[in-house]
Design a protein around this motif. Structure first.
Motif, short mmCIF file in Angstrom:
data_model
loop_
_atom_site.label_atom_id
_atom_site.label_comp_id
_atom_site.label_asym_id
_atom_site.label_seq_id
_atom_site.Cartn_x
_atom_site.Cartn_y
_atom_site.Cartn_z
N LEU A 93 0.85 -1.20 0.00
CA LEU A 93 0.00 0.00 0.00
C LEU A 93 0.88 1.25 0.00
N ASN A 120 -6.57 1.29 -2.21
CA ASN A 120 -7.52 0.31 -1.69
C ASN A 120 -6.94 -1.09 -1.74
N VAL A 158 -13.82 -4.25 -1.87
CA VAL A 158 -12.92 -3.42 -1.09
C VAL A 158 -13.58 -3.20 0.26
N HIS A 164 -7.19 7.18 -6.85
CA HIS A 164 -7.29 5.84 -6.25
C HIS A 164 -6.39 4.82 -6.95
N TYR A 188 -5.30 0.33 -6.55
CA TYR A 188 -5.72 -0.94 -5.92
C TYR A 188 -4.54 -1.87 -5.74
N ARG A 218 -7.26 0.10 3.72
CA ARG A 218 -6.72 0.91 2.64
C ARG A 218 -5.73 1.90 3.19
N ARG A 234 -7.79 -4.70 -2.27
CA ARG A 234 -8.94 -5.37 -2.88
C ARG A 234 -8.83 -6.87 -2.69
#
Ligand code: UDP
Ligand code: MG
Length: 339
Positions: A110, A122, A159, A194, A196, A163, A124
């Motif tokens: 992340l 996010n 999700v 954003h 993922y 995050r 996922r």
């Protein structure tokens, strides 16, 4: 709160997590220690009835990164998370479940995305291990409704609350003070860049989930009624449809009376029509009531939560500061939603 901000704030709500909290902390610190960044861990004790609070305090005695917010009672996960997000001071903040369903080992991934310039990263879920077919199916259905009838922003699929949020996005999220907090929707609402990262969600490490299908149903209702007006619109369409059908039926009746005279019959039709319409109207009223209830709860404008104690970072001996948090105090919508 510290004067110089840490790079990373971990926000971990805990409700009766005495089985997992030590393991969670061990796995989390292993990850944080390997990072080249400063960090804080904001635990929220959400009115636990077991010894979660004592366990966090014990951890805090050995880990100066820990900040503990002890709420005055159980407020539910969404509000507990909000309390944590309000108190996170990092340049980036990562909410994570303490039941180890969100693997702390994903945190470096992340952070890597964040360092590439994304503002919300996010996590996922790739698979939903240990979850029943019905839970997966209901989840899929829920996302379909939200995607179809949501606003201009789309709710990301698979999700959860795990995050990374950078400072700007978090400040934006923190300005949203609605009481019916559907966090996933709120994150989608504020926007920002954003990204993922995919991962496999583990079954719960210990303890039991406080989720059941009734709660899941309420959670979906929460999402749908907080972020879409789809049910209201559905009833408008239904009204049109019923009116149209009765109009057509009325014409047929009239034609029959004119052509064949008037045999007084049709009691079953009358009975069915009345009960059907009565039912539809009551459901419609219920839907309006659901929205009205929300308006009622929001207009009271109660604080979101109440804090019992904040055990701040880097006090030598963990000492309870009696801090009242002015604007950000509480409510659980439970008084309304529960009945
Ligand atoms: N939690 C909380 N307050 C509650 C219920 C749960 O703070 O009233 C916390 C819980 O300790 C965990 C996280 O929220 O860290 C997720 O809870 P749970 O595992 O029960 O939910 P699920 O994984 O099914 O979404
Ligand atoms: Mg869980």
């Amino acid at each position: 709160m510290t004067t110089d901000c840490p790079d990373i704030s971990i926000v971990a709500p805990a409700f009766n997590e005495s089985d997992t909290i030590k393991t969670f902390h061990a796995r989390l610190t292993a990850v944080l220690d390997a990072l080249d960044l400063t960090s804080e861990i904001v635990f929220i004790n959400d009115g636990s009835t077991d010894d979660t609070l004592d366990q966090i305090l014990a951890l805090k005695a050995v880990d100066p990164r820990i900040v503990l917010i002890d709420l005055s009672r159980n407020f539910g996960k969404e509000i507990a998370l909000t309390a944590g997000l309000d108190h996170a001071t990092g340049r980036a903040t990562i909410p994570i479940d303490t039941d180890l369903q969100d693997p702390p080992e994903l945190i470096p991934d992340l952070i890597a995305k964040w360092q590439q310039g994304f503002q919300v990263v996010n996590a996922r879920r790739r698979s939903r291990q240990g979850e029943s077919y019905i839970k997966k199916a209901t989840a899929a259905q829920f996302y379909r409704i939200m995607q179809r009838f949501g606003q201009r922003y789309q709710l990301p699929k698979n999700v959860g609350d795990f995050r990374l949020i950078d400072r700007k996005a978090l400040d934006a999220v923190n300005t949203v003070r609605e009481h019916h907090r559907f966090m996933k929707g709120i994150f989608a609402l504020v926007g920002f860049r954003h990204a993922y990262v995919d991962y496999d969600r583990d079954p719960r490490f210990g303890g039991t989930t406080s989720f059941n299908y009734w709660k899941l149903w309420n959670f979906s209702l929460e999402g749908i009624t907080s972020f879409t007006t789809f049910p209201l619109r559905l009833f408008s369409y239904m009204g049109f449809l019923v009116a149209l059908v009765s109009f057509v039926y009325g014409i047929i009746f009239l034609a029959r009376v004119l052509a064949f005279g008037d045999p007084v019959s049709g009691f079953p039709t009358l009975f069915l029509t009345m009960t059907f319409l009565g039912g539809v109207q009551l459901i419609g009223l219920g839907v309006i009531g659901e929205y009205l209830g929300r308006v009622f709860n929001e207009t009271k404008n109660r604080p979101l939560y109440f804090v019992n104690d904040i055990y701040a970072q880097s006090t030598e001996t963990p000492k309870a500061l009696s801090v009242s948090t002015p604007i950000r105090v509480a409510v659980s919508d439970k008084t309304y939603a529960g009945d």
